[in-house]
Design a protein around this motif. Structure first.
Motif, PDB file in Angstrom:
ATOM      1  N   ALA A  13      10.138   3.471   0.857  1.00 34.76           N
ATOM      2  CA  ALA A  13      10.327   2.783  -0.422  1.00 34.76           C
ATOM      3  C   ALA A  13      10.242   1.272  -0.236  1.00 34.76           C
ATOM      4  O   ALA A  13       9.674   0.553  -1.069  1.00 34.76           O
ATOM      5  N   GLU A  14      10.793   0.768   0.879  1.00 27.50           N
ATOM      6  CA  GLU A  14      10.713  -0.674   1.161  1.00 27.50           C
ATOM      7  C   GLU A  14       9.263  -1.090   1.372  1.00 27.50           C
ATOM      8  O   GLU A  14       8.818  -2.121   0.850  1.00 27.50           O
ATOM      9  N   LEU A  15       8.522  -0.293   2.146  1.00 26.18           N
ATOM     10  CA  LEU A  15       7.115  -0.610   2.384  1.00 26.18           C
ATOM     11  C   LEU A  15       6.336  -0.600   1.078  1.00 26.18           C
ATOM     12  O   LEU A  15       5.500  -1.478   0.832  1.00 26.18           O
ATOM     13  N   LEU A  16       6.611   0.375   0.226  1.00 29.73           N
ATOM     14  CA  LEU A  16       5.954   0.424  -1.082  1.00 29.73           C
ATOM     15  C   LEU A  16       6.315  -0.808  -1.908  1.00 29.73           C
ATOM     16  O   LEU A  16       5.446  -1.404  -2.560  1.00 29.73           O
ATOM     17  N   ALA A  17       7.596  -1.197  -1.889  1.00 27.39           N
ATOM     18  CA  ALA A  17       8.026  -2.393  -2.633  1.00 27.39           C
ATOM     19  C   ALA A  17       7.253  -3.619  -2.168  1.00 27.39           C
ATOM     20  O   ALA A  17       6.883  -4.481  -2.975  1.00 27.39           O
ATOM     21  N   GLU A  18       6.997  -3.693  -0.867  1.00 26.65           N
ATOM     22  CA  GLU A  18       6.177  -4.793  -0.345  1.00 26.65           C
ATOM     23  C   GLU A  18       4.752  -4.709  -0.876  1.00 26.65           C
ATOM     24  O   GLU A  18       4.181  -5.687  -1.371  1.00 26.65           O
TER      25      GLU A  18
ATOM     26  N   VAL B  12       8.879   0.831 -13.378  1.00 29.61           N
ATOM     27  CA  VAL B  12       9.707   1.535 -12.388  1.00 29.61           C
ATOM     28  C   VAL B  12       8.883   2.522 -11.562  1.00 29.61           C
ATOM     29  O   VAL B  12       8.097   3.298 -12.110  1.00 29.61           O
ATOM     30  N   VAL B  13       9.100   2.464 -10.249  1.00 30.52           N
ATOM     31  CA  VAL B  13       8.601   3.503  -9.340  1.00 30.52           C
ATOM     32  C   VAL B  13       9.810   4.194  -8.720  1.00 30.52           C
ATOM     33  O   VAL B  13      10.721   3.527  -8.220  1.00 30.52           O
TER      34      VAL B  13
ATOM     35  N   GLN C 238       3.938   3.188   8.422  1.00 27.53           N
ATOM     36  CA  GLN C 238       3.031   2.070   8.715  1.00 27.53           C
ATOM     37  C   GLN C 238       2.201   1.643   7.506  1.00 27.53           C
ATOM     38  O   GLN C 238       1.890   0.467   7.355  1.00 27.53           O
ATOM     39  N   ASP C 239       1.837   2.595   6.661  1.00 26.38           N
ATOM     40  CA  ASP C 239       0.980   2.276   5.510  1.00 26.38           C
ATOM     41  C   ASP C 239       1.077   3.401   4.495  1.00 26.38           C
ATOM     42  O   ASP C 239       1.300   4.559   4.857  1.00 26.38           O
ATOM     43  N   ILE C 240       0.938   3.046   3.225  1.00 27.07           N
ATOM     44  CA  ILE C 240       0.945   4.040   2.138  1.00 27.07           C
ATOM     45  C   ILE C 240      -0.477   4.151   1.615  1.00 27.07           C
ATOM     46  O   ILE C 240      -1.042   3.183   1.084  1.00 27.07           O
TER      47      ILE C 240
ATOM     48  N   PHE D 186      14.261  -4.189  -5.288  1.00 32.08           N
ATOM     49  CA  PHE D 186      14.254  -2.931  -4.538  1.00 32.08           C
ATOM     50  C   PHE D 186      15.683  -2.399  -4.510  1.00 32.08           C
ATOM     51  O   PHE D 186      16.593  -3.084  -4.041  1.00 32.08           O
ATOM     52  N   ILE D 187      15.870  -1.190  -5.048  1.00 31.49           N
ATOM     53  CA  ILE D 187      17.220  -0.614  -5.161  1.00 31.49           C
ATOM     54  C   ILE D 187      17.277   0.727  -4.439  1.00 31.49           C
ATOM     55  O   ILE D 187      16.431   1.605  -4.649  1.00 31.49           O
ATOM     56  N   ILE D 188      18.303   0.876  -3.597  1.00 28.56           N
ATOM     57  CA  ILE D 188      18.581   2.163  -2.974  1.00 28.56           C
ATOM     58  C   ILE D 188      19.812   2.755  -3.663  1.00 28.56           C
ATOM     59  O   ILE D 188      20.886   2.141  -3.667  1.00 28.56           O
ATOM     60  N   LEU D 189      19.635   3.920  -4.260  1.00 27.58           N
ATOM     61  CA  LEU D 189      20.715   4.570  -4.997  1.00 27.58           C
ATOM     62  C   LEU D 189      21.425   5.565  -4.097  1.00 27.58           C
ATOM     63  O   LEU D 189      20.812   6.493  -3.555  1.00 27.58           O
TER      64      LEU D 189
END
Length: 311
Positions: free
Chosen positions: A214-219, A44-45, A165-167, A226-229
């Motif tokens: 969070a979506e970019l990180l999931a990629e 989990v992240v 754009q980037d993490i 990928f869950i948004i709470l």
């Protein structure tokens, strides 16, 4: 299963609650219990929001500057880093207190943005506490540069929110997961930076939407889910007599509907983007039903399976 959880700043502080450390701690304790229960079985992240908290620091900066004008306000990238430390510390501690067998790491994370993003000319990101119309009239007299927009029945301050754009630290996050850590990263959407022509990273005055980061990180870490709470499922015709809670839907179907830019809109954009890339499923659901959201029994599941189902 590798899961990225996007935990909203407002989930850590209920609407209308005073912005106190005690209230933040109590809400984080509840969140940590739900997350610890699934972190025992999954990688989990946690990507947390920081809107109320960074807004509070902005207000505190402003008030202190009235006392000592030589101390100029801290920029938003620095305030974002402060909230990452504050919220990350509490989340890390309460996750440990929920299950001391978990290995938990908080990492300060920088997120690159395009310095020419048109979002800098159209602030939309809500930060800070809620205000009545009378209160913002008084604030604007004292601080005319502050911009406010309606959020429900009240007003909140808005700031620029460019697209991530980037993490910068995504490889370090992957390494931590591979070594058995539950990771708290990209807090507040990440500390906003841009890469200068000489290759140096430079802080930027903005707040990045944590759901898009969070979506970019999931990629980038190749997550399975990928869950948004948030408050619960996604609704069509929300607040009307004919509102419907969606159980399962495709990105194509979800894209047919309009959702507010300052709240649900970025969440919908984020989950649709992740699923459309064929990387895995996404979900939007309630924190206190996290296990059921993962199992597909609660919240809204976004999937490439061509089916639309309502509760």
């Amino acid at each position: 299963m590798k899961i990225v959880l996007a935990l909203g700043g407002n989930a850590l502080l209920e609407r209308g609650q005073p912005l106190t450390a005690t209230n933040l701690r109590n809400n984080i304790k509840k969140a940590a219990a739900s997350i610890a229960a699934i972190a025992r079985e999954h990688d989990v992240v946690i990507v947390h929001g920081n809107g109320p908290q960074v807004g509070l620091l902005m207000e505190q900066n402003y008030e202190y500057q009235k006392i000592n004008s030589a101390v100029t306000a801290y920029p938003l990238d620095v305030l974002g880093a402060e909230t990452c430390g504050m919220i990350g510390y509490m989340l890390q501690q309460e996750l440990f207190n929920s299950d001391n067998k978990l290995s938990i790491t908080t990492i300060l994370t920088q997120t690159c943005v395009d310095i020419d993003d048109p979002a800098f000319n159209d602030p939309t990101k809500f930060v800070g506490p809620i205000y009545s119309e009378e209160e913002i009239d008084k604030i604007n007299i004292a601080n005319p540069s502050a911009i406010f927009k309606k959020d429900g029945d009240y007003y909140r301050r808005v700031v620029s929110s460019p697209i991530p754009q980037d993490i910068v630290e995504s490889k370090q996050i992957s390494n931590l997961l591979e070594n058995g850590n539950t990771v708290i990263a990209c807090g507040g959407g990440g500390i906003p930076v841009f890469k200068a022509n000489n290759g140096n990273l430079v802080g930027v005055e903005c707040v990045i939407d944590k759901d898009l980061t969070a979506e970019l990180l999931a990629e980038q870490i190749k997550a399975d889910l990928f869950i948004i709470l948030t408050d619960g499922a996604v609704y069509l015709n929300y607040g009307k007599e004919n509102q419907q809670a969606i159980k399962n839907i495709t990105p194509e179907e979800l894209d047919k509907y309009h959702f507010p830019a300052g709240s649900m809109g970025p969440k919908i954009d984020a989950v649709c983007k992740f699923v459309s890339k064929g990387l895995g499923d996404a979900a939007i659901g309630a924190l206190d039903e996290l296990s059921a959201v993962i199992a597909g029994h609660s919240g809204t599941r976004i999937t490439l399976d061509e089916m639309v189902e309502y509760y």
